[in-house]
Design an enzyme around this catalytic site. Structure first.
Site, PDB file in Angstrom:
ATOM      1  N   THR A  92       0.727  -0.933  -0.288  1.00  0.00           N
ATOM      2  CA  THR A  92      -0.184   0.277  -0.197  1.00  0.00           C
ATOM      3  C   THR A  92       1.234   1.673  -0.077  1.00  0.00           C
ATOM      4  O   THR A  92       0.653   1.650   0.762  1.00  0.00           O
ATOM      5  CB  THR A  92      -0.936   0.090   1.158  1.00  0.00           C
ATOM      6  N   GLU A 158       0.200  -6.513  10.813  1.00  0.00           N
ATOM      7  CA  GLU A 158       1.819  -6.943  10.735  1.00  0.00           C
ATOM      8  C   GLU A 158       2.156  -5.616  11.239  1.00  0.00           C
ATOM      9  O   GLU A 158       2.260  -4.446  11.572  1.00  0.00           O
ATOM     10  CB  GLU A 158       2.483  -7.539   9.228  1.00  0.00           C
ATOM     11  N   CYS A 270       7.545   2.256   5.477  1.00  0.00           N
ATOM     12  CA  CYS A 270       6.011   2.026   6.414  1.00  0.00           C
ATOM     13  C   CYS A 270       6.480   3.112   6.918  1.00  0.00           C
ATOM     14  O   CYS A 270       5.100   4.279   6.758  1.00  0.00           O
ATOM     15  CB  CYS A 270       6.867   0.386   7.623  1.00  0.00           C
TER      16      CYS A 270
END
Length: 443
Positions: A92, A158, A270
């Site tokens: 994403t 996660e 991230c």
């Protein structure tokens, strides 16, 4: 729970998260099919080759393939036929030209899988998504799946750290189950039974909370890193020492020393994109003010890169043009070959743009760096890139860089000047060996 009762798993998306999850679950005794639309990736994995650097994973992949419990496919039909629990592990990324999260891969995965779901099963999102995505995907699944209401969606974020992904999958510090029914909770528990048997804490919650956990955790870590870097800016203005400040704060167990590491700041696939997407999503749902501080966290982090370049320029007497710079590190963190939003390469590229001759070495990320930034020069070791350098800049804190002997490096450089962008070296040791040593927030 006997071997016969273990649910059969599929993992959709075999990038970093998916490949790790598929291999680790097969190693725990599950029968796993990994699916990806990228045929090259699938062929590599099926041949026992991990397409990225992650300690411990290649060995586990070989064992899992040999055991017959793991195979890979590009067919949604095959995956749907196999799986009782389907994990969605696709990327994403940040949308180009926006802070928003790009959900096209998640949507494509659900659209690809749903038409083949003909019996009761659980689809589990693991990807990091904006809050309330799960509610929308639930509607999409039920509309497109022949099994309709029999197909349920759960969310199970996660928490992998690159470089420690195998351990984080097999021995996580917690599991989060976002579910809409008791049946979904039972199925998820069955899909993680060996990990639950270790006594792993589980938070069972609703879908929206489970979606928020990951971005909330990453936002907190990003804030902690930017906090100590903001203190470094204050230390620079006052002649104080940010390392001693961090050490003193770390003794307070309410604060703790982890991630209280001053330096070049965070990068990777991230933290930067997650805090931007979180702030963007909060604005969309009318609570932007609540997380507006994340914009400042992002800004502090970006400033670290330019401040590091300023330090290098200062050491070189105000001029980068025509100078030789050795850059140690390209990956966004050690024990990884990931260069997404890597501060190290950002700094190297900027110095190159300012006229410096920049040479880069990294133990794992050189191939990725070469592909992304062919204009930079690369070397085969730290000593190789440091040859005749006017300044050495440490940008990724690999242990092999921490262990460099200052005297050995001194023999190959033109000038003994070092900028420690990660506060990874012992300043006293380097200075004692005749090096001019500089780091952000240190006098």
């Amino acid at each position: 729970m006997g071997e016969a009762e273990l649910p059969r798993l599929t993992v959709i998306g075999t990038g970093y998260l998916g490949a790790t999850h598929a291999v680790c679950m097969a190693s725990l005794g599950y029968d796993v099919v990994g699916l990806d639309v990228d045929r090259k990736k699938i062929e590599k994995l099926q041949a026992g080759e991990v397409p990225f650097f992650e300690p411990g994973l290649p060995e586990l992949l070989s064992k899992a393939l040999e055991s017959g419990r793991l195979r890979f496919t590009t067919s949604y039909e095959e995956a749907a036929e196999h799986g009782d629990v389907h994990f969605v592990c696709v990327g994403t990324p940040q949308q180009p030209g926006s802070d928003a999260c790009d959900l096209s891969y998640v949507d494509a995965a659900v659209r690809g899988l749903a038409p083949h779901l003909t019996r009761r099963c659980l689809v589990v999102g693991k990807s990091t998504v904006p809050v309330n995505t799960a509610a929308r995907l639930t509607g999409m699944l039920r509309e497109l799946a022949p099994a309709g209401e029999e197909v349920e969606l759960a969310w199970n974020p996660e928490f992998l750290r690159e470089g420690f992904a195998v351990d984080d999958t097999l021995r996580p510090d917690r599991l989060v189950f976002g579910v809409a029914s008791e049946w979904a909770r039972e199925r998820l528990a069955a899909a993680f039974q060996p990990i639950l048997d270790l006594g792993t804490p589980v938070v069972v919650t609703d879908l929206a909370t489970a979606e928020l956990v990951k971005v909330a955790a990453n936002s907190f870590l990003a804030t902690k890193i930017s906090y100590i870097n903001a203190m470094a800016e204050v230390c620079e203005a006052t002649g104080a020492d940010v390392r001693d400040l961090a050490k003193a704060l770390a003794y307070d167990d309410r604060i703790g020393g982890r991630f209280l590491q001053p330096g070049l700041g965070f990068g990777g696939g991230c933290l930067p994109k997650d805090i931007r997407a979180f702030a963007h999503r909060a604005e969309e749902i009318g609570v932007g003010q609540a997380v507006s501080f994340l914009r400042e966290v992002d800004a502090i982090n970006r400033r670290r890169r330019s401040r590091t370049i300023d330090l290098v320029r200062e050491l070189l007497g105000g001029q980068l043009d025509g100078k030789k710079v050795a850059c140690l590190g390209a990956a966004f963190k050690p024990n990884s070959d990931d260069i997404r939003d890597a501060p190290a390469l950002d700094v190297a590229r900027t110095m190159h743009g300012l006229g410096a001759t920049v040479r880069v070495y990294d133990p794992a990320a050189l191939d990725n760096a070469r592909r992304a930034y062919p204009e930079l020069r690369y070397g085969t070791s730290a000593l190789d890139v440091a040859r005749d350098a006017d300044v050495v800049v440490l940008l990724t804190e690999w242990s092999e860089f921490r262990e460099i002997e200052p005297s050995a490096l001194a023999q190959v450089v033109r000038h003994t000047r070092i900028v420690d962008g990660r506060h990874a070296l012992d300043a006293d040791v380097w200075r004692a060996e005749g090096w001019e040593y500089r780091a952000l927030g240190s006098p």
